[in-house]
Every structure is written in structure tokens, then in C-alpha cells.
Design a protein around this motif. Structure first.
Motif, short mmCIF file in Angstrom:
data_model
loop_
_atom_site.label_atom_id
_atom_site.label_comp_id
_atom_site.label_asym_id
_atom_site.label_seq_id
_atom_site.Cartn_x
_atom_site.Cartn_y
_atom_site.Cartn_z
N UNK A 87 -9.29 -4.13 9.36
CA UNK A 87 -8.22 -3.97 8.37
C UNK A 87 -7.49 -5.30 8.17
N UNK A 112 -5.76 -0.10 -3.69
CA UNK A 112 -5.35 1.25 -4.11
C UNK A 112 -5.56 1.53 -5.60
N UNK B 51 -2.28 10.71 8.87
CA UNK B 51 -1.85 9.92 7.71
C UNK B 51 -2.42 8.51 7.70
N UNK B 52 -3.18 8.13 8.72
CA UNK B 52 -3.70 6.76 8.77
C UNK B 52 -4.57 6.47 7.55
N UNK B 53 -5.52 7.35 7.28
CA UNK B 53 -6.45 7.08 6.17
C UNK B 53 -5.74 7.15 4.81
N UNK B 54 -4.58 7.79 4.76
CA UNK B 54 -3.88 7.95 3.48
C UNK B 54 -2.67 7.04 3.33
N UNK B 55 -2.38 6.22 4.34
CA UNK B 55 -1.18 5.37 4.29
C UNK B 55 -1.16 4.58 2.98
N UNK B 56 -0.01 4.53 2.29
CA UNK B 56 0.02 4.02 0.92
C UNK B 56 0.09 2.50 0.78
N UNK B 57 0.10 1.75 1.86
CA UNK B 57 -0.06 0.30 1.74
C UNK B 57 -0.86 -0.15 2.96
N UNK B 58 -1.53 -1.28 2.83
CA UNK B 58 -2.35 -1.73 3.96
C UNK B 58 -1.47 -2.13 5.14
N UNK B 59 -0.27 -2.63 4.83
CA UNK B 59 0.65 -2.99 5.92
C UNK B 59 1.06 -1.74 6.71
N UNK B 60 1.43 -0.68 5.98
CA UNK B 60 1.83 0.56 6.67
C UNK B 60 0.65 1.17 7.42
N UNK B 61 -0.53 1.01 6.87
CA UNK B 61 -1.73 1.54 7.53
C UNK B 61 -1.94 0.82 8.87
N UNK B 62 -1.80 -0.50 8.85
CA UNK B 62 -2.00 -1.27 10.08
C UNK B 62 -0.95 -0.90 11.14
#
Lengths: 291, 319
Positions: A87, A112, B51-62
């Protein structure tokens, strides 16, 4: 009272920089000179970074899907770690793709708000996980191939891409090692694990054809010393796979014919659309929102 | 190594270590407490992990992925702490999936929006920290030491949760509504995390005497409320309790009556997600059996499995 060192520390107003670090950085290329060197076609560079970035983003997503489903806790930690590395690579590469293109899209615009035909990842990365053997063999193939590419990209004429590659090489070397050790354990382990791993290998092998088929952009940029021609890494891939498969007592399938159309052209399987529907669901439900 | 030595160690506020003599009841209580905590970390991966796979920004996902990974790590070292008392991870996992050991009831509530990720960080991790900081002084050494590291990471998670909520409150109306809705759903369950009121708490007295618990449930709950009220004001959300107000005489906030029947229901297995949480854990455990068996079979065949270094060296010899 002594009760509360940690409690006190979080209740007071901490300097934000003390905790918003690590995975939490906002701008992946903050402080980096992102100008494109003279003589490099910026559109081609952007498209190339998108390819490598999409590979990492989609592979990371598949690994994220293992979360809470891994066969043991050590593997929860390891798979999350690999997913996080990829990632991070995706964030850097998509950001580089954005800084090199005219539209100047940010990482999240690219992740996205593109549809499946605009994604440039290889199909191997988007295939559903299957069982643990399937995911392990896929990761072995992916990491072996990617490490060979990144190794060569450390001398790219684009200094940003070269720096991203230098950081990523250390990570992907661990990914390959991890997948190799598991492939050996599973191949050599029990009759059941051997059969499942051989089945995974047979199912995945046809997708290796795509790994060494150069897209025009890859060929053109490789000629300029910016990119790697993927057909150059086949020998390294074969050598590593042979070594691991021998130790794993697995039979290597016949060489896959080169693919004539693939993810690099935006031709994907249905599972990618399903994957993107999930990945993009919240972001698209709130267009214009920041998170 | 006798009862006398044990009592003296406790009296002097020193640590009991794995090889020290300890009363059977102390050992049993510690295994139960540590295992329950380990199970909570592992089950607690699920509500947010969704919610990991659906997190709405890459920063929030990380950030979220790293947090859930931390929870797996906490589970690992807590199971290790339990193993110093003679328990083993496989046995404890079987007790979890057969319902013979509990985990924190908070994880039996569903996560309905991405704002829940922030609210769990703020309220649930916040409540967990209130409970856990005193455990850094637990009389059982391995647990106390594990808790120091866990508390540091939990604090980090709480800050990240709060930072997410700040961003959402600065965002669109829909994002603000999402946060308020989430706070409405998580506030009361968070207060229940401190357990039943002191009058009904069966284990408190003995645990306080053994110094494996340092404050009563009600003390910790009050501390959490007092800490959270100003944070809610700064955030701009309303805590869903009409009776919540500052009491100058007590120097604390008064708050409304907790629905203890709900806590009893959820603890006894009848919460919204009890069956689902255990089912996910059981499925992962059962589906992974052939993998663990393969690893054990391979290890048995190899007196020494190839090290990472050996594999790397072989790869270096490529043409």
C-alpha cells in the motif's frame, strides 16, 4: 497520580507531529523534487508509474482480505505487514504518476475515481485469493517478478522512481522470502497441503505469460533507461521459482505462452470490477469529501 | 517459595514472576484475565477490520490496517504472557470458540459506517486505556510489562481515531451526521466496558487485594466520563445522555443510569454480533488447521529449515 502517565499523555494536547507519522503521512512525496528530467516523456512516465502502482494497490487489497481469516496469528501480522508495504508503494507510485501527468491527480483521485478499464495492473494481482496455498503461490510469483523489476529500477533515469524502487526492494525481498518459505512448508508438508499447493500452481501458472509481455510504454521507456522491459526478468524469475519449487517438491507446469492482451491494456477479469466496487464504495458515496 | 513469600511480594508492590510460587486461585484468575484480554484483541480486529478494504482514502486505509495489525500483535504477546502461567494458545483459542472464555462485550456491536472506525478509536480505545493503564502496575510481571507496550500503542490509536473524527466534523453535513450517529450508538456500550457497578462486581475485592486490579469499575468509569466530556465538546458532538452534567460538589460529571440488562444480554451471548464474531474466528481457526499441520509436518522432516539468509543467498547466485 502515578496512575496515568499514558493516560495523561493522551489527554493533553500533544503536538500533532508526534503521532501523525508512520502510515499516517498526508503527501507521499512531500519535500521531494518531482520535476521530470529533460528528455523523458512525462506522459509515458506517468502511465508506467500507474502500472506499477496499480499492481501494488490491487495486490495489497487481496492481502487485506485475509485480515481476521489467516491460519494463525503470526500470519495475520505478516500478511498485514506485506499489505502495508505494498500500500505504501502504491501511494508513492500513484503520487508519482499524478505529478508526471498534466491533470496532476492525487493518489486518491487515481485509486478511487478510475474504473476497471483504466486500471493497468497485471491480472495475476486481481485474481481472487482462493485458499492459503493459492494466495501463497500467487504472492511468490508476484513478489519474485516485482523484486526483479524493482532491483533494476533502482538505476532508473527518473530519480523519483529510482528512490521509490530502492525503498521497495528491501520490502519485496522480504515478501518473496516469506512466500517462498510458506510454499516450501506447504509443498513439503502433508499430502493434503502438497496437493493444494500443486493445484494452486497449476491454476496460476498460465498467468505468468502476462508477466513477461512488454507493453509498448514499457519497451519505449526501457530503451531510454527509465523503465525495465519485463521480458528481461524472465530468467531470474524462472531460476528463483525452480529453486523454491524443487525444495517444495512441486512440479513446475509447462511454460505459459506469452499473453497477447492483458491488464497493462486495461483488459481485466470480472473480479477486478467487484474488488473496485468495494474499494471505492465509501469514497464514491461522498464525492468531494475529504477524509 | 511459599505463601509467605508471595504475600510479602504483593505487600511490597513487587512483581510475581512465572517461576515464583503463587496460589492456584491467583494463577487461575490471571490466566482468565489475560486470556480474556487476548481474546478481546483478536475478536476486536473484526469490527474495524471490515472497513480496511473500503477505507475512503489510502492514508486512512494504511492507518487502519496498521492498527488492526497492532491488535493481532497485542493478542500474540498476551497469549505469550498467559503461556508463562502454563496455559497454551491452542487450548485458549478452543475455549474462546466454544464460548467457555469471554472477550470484551463491546465487540459484539456492529460497525455501520466508516465513522465507527474513528469513534471506536476515540471511545472504545479510550475506555480500554482507562482500564488498562492501571494494569501496567499489575502484580503479575509478564502481564504488567506487556501492558506498557499495549497502552502506548492504544494511546496512538486513540489519537488517530480522534483525528479522523476531527476531519469528518470539518467535512460535509453527511460526514458530521455520520459521526453523531456513531457516537449515539457507541457511547453507552463504551460505558459498559468498565463492567458491572461495584456493588455487583464479583471479582473486584480479591483482585484488588492481589493488586491485579487497582481501581474499581465505577472509579474508572467516572474517570472516562470526565475525560471524554471536554473532548466531545471540542469535537462538536453531543453525548446521548440528557442527565450528563457537571456536579461541582462532587467535582465530577453526573451521568444517566446504564441499561445493565443490555450488558447482561450481550455478555450472555445475545448481542447483535456475538454469533458472527465467534463464527469468523472459528472458521479461520478450522480453515487454517491444514496449514498449521503442514508447517508442523515440514518442521518435523527438517532438522533445520532453511533460514531466510540461506534463501536470500541462493537467490543471489542467480545468473
Amino acid at each position: 497520580m502515578a496512575f496515568d502517565n499514558a493516560l495523561g499523555a493522551i489527554a493533553e494536547d500533544n503536538d500533532e507531529t508526534r503521532w501523525a507519522f508512520g502510515t499516517g503521512f498526508h503527501d507521499p512525496l512531500a519535500g521531494i523534487d518531482t520535476s521530470v528530467p529533460d528528455g523523458i516523456d512525462r506522459h509515458a512516465l506517468s502511465a508506467y508509474c500507474l502500472m506499477l502502482g496499480d499492481d501494488a494497490l490491487i495486490m495489497s487489497h487481496r492481502l487485506q482480505e485475509w485480515c481476521t481469516h489467516a491460519p494463525e496469528l503470526e500470519e495475520e501480522v505478516a500478511l498485514a505487514n506485506i499489505a502495508l508495504d505494498l500500500l505504501g508503494q502504491a501511494r508513492l507510485l500513484l503520487s508519482r504518476a499524478g505529478t508526471a501527468e498534466d491533470a496532476g491527480r492525487a493518489e486518491d483521485d487515481l485509486a478511487y475515481f478510475r474504473n476497471a478499464p483504466e486500471f493497468r495492473n497485471i491480472v495475476l494481482a486481481e485474481l481472487p485469493n482462493g485458499d492459503f496455498a493459492h494466495s501463497t503461490v500467487r504472492l511468490l510469483m508476484f513478489a519474485t517478478w516485482r523484486l526483479a523489476l524493482l532491483d533494476r529500477l533502482t538505476t532508473s533515469r527518473d530519480p523519483v522512481l529510482a528512490a521509490i524502487a530502492a525503498k521497495s526492494v528491501k520490502e519485496v525481498a522480504y515478501h518473496r522470502d516469506h512466500a517462498a518459505l510458506w510454499t516450501i512448508r506447504l509443498g513439503d508438508g502433508t499430502d493434503l497441503s502438497h496437493a493444494r499447493t500443486q493445484r494452486a500452481l497449476d491454476a496460476l501458472w498460465p498467468h505468468t505469460g502476462e508477466l513477461f509481455t512488454a507493453h509498448k510504454i514499457e519497451r519505449d521507456l526501457a530503451a531510454m533507461g527509465v523503465a525495465v522491459d519485463p521480458s528481461d526478468v524472465r530468467e531470474e524469475f524462472d531460476t528463483v521459482l525452480d529453486e523454491v519449487l524443487t525444495k517444495a517438491t512441486l512440479r513446475r507446469p509447462a511454460p505459459a505462452p506469452p499473453a497477447n492482451s492483458a491488464g497493462r491494456d486495461g483488459k481485466h477479469s470480472t473480479p477486478l470490477s467487484d474488488l473496485l466496487a468495494e474499494l471505492q464504495s465509501v469514497a464514491r458515496a461522498h464525492p468531494g469529501a475529504t477524509w | 517459595m511459599t505463601q509467605e513469600h508471595f504475600d510479602r511480594t504483593i505487600d511490597r508492590d513487587q512483581r510475581i514472576e512465572p517461576r515464583d510460587w503463587m496460589p492456584d486461585a491467583y494463577r487461575t484468575t490471571m490466566v482468565r484475565q489475560i486470556a480474556q484480554h487476548a481474546h478481546s484483541e483478536i475478536i476486536g480486529m473484526q469490527p474495524e477490520g471490515e472497513w480496511i478494504t473500503r477505507a475512503p482514502s489510502l492514508r486512512r486505509k494504511a492507518i487502519l490496517l496498521a492498527k488492526v495489525q497492532d491488535e493481532a500483535g497485542h493478542g500474540l504477546y498476551l497469549y505469550s504472557a498467559a503461556e508463562t502461567l502454563g496455559a497454551d494458545r491452542t487450548g485458549l483459542t478452543e475455549k474462546l470458540i466454544s464460548g467457555r472464555q469471554k472477550y470484551s462485550s463491546i465487540f459484539n456491536y456492529p460497525t455501520l459506517s466508516f465513522a465507527d472506525v474513528g469513534v471506536i478509536g476515540w471511545l472504545v480505545d479510550g475506555a480500554a486505556i482507562c482500564n488498562q493503564v492501571p494494569l501496567c502496575r499489575s502484580s503479575y510481571g509478564p502481564y504488567a510489562r506487556a501492558m506498557i507496550r499495549i497502552c502506548k500503542e492504544e494511546s496512538f490509536h486513540q489519537r488517530q481515531g480522534y483525528e479522523l473524527l476531527m476531519a469528518l466534523m470539518r467535512g460535509t453535513d453527511a460526514q458530521r451526521e455520520m459521526v453523531q450517529d456513531s457516537v449515539n450508538r457507541w457511547w453507552w456500550p463504551s460505558l459498559m466496558m468498565f463492567g458491572p457497578p461495584d456493588a455487583d462486581s464479583t471479582h473486584t475485592a480479591q483482585s484488588m487485594a492481589w493488586k491485579i486490579k487497582r481501581h474499581t469499575n465505577d472509579e474508572l468509569r467516572q474517570r472516562f466520563v470526565d475525560m471524554t466530556v471536554p473532548q466531545a465538546e471540542a469535537l462538536g458532538v453531543t453525548l446521548p445522555d440528557p442527565d450528563l452534567r457537571w456536579n461541582a460538589d462532587r467535582g465530577h460529571h453526573d451521568f444517566g443510569e446504564i441499561d445493565w440488562s443490555e450488558l447482561k444480554r450481550v455478555i450472555s451471548g445475545d448481542g447483535p454480533c456475538n454469533a458472527e464474531r465467534i463464527d469468523v474466528r472459528r472458521t479461520a481457526h478450522e480453515d487454517g488447521a491444514w496449514v498449521r499441520e503442514a508447517a508442523a509436518a515440514h518442521a518435523a522432516k527438517q532438522t533445520a529449515a532453511p533460514s531466510s539468509k540461506q534463501i536470500a543467498e541462493r537467490a543471489e547466485r542467480r545468473p
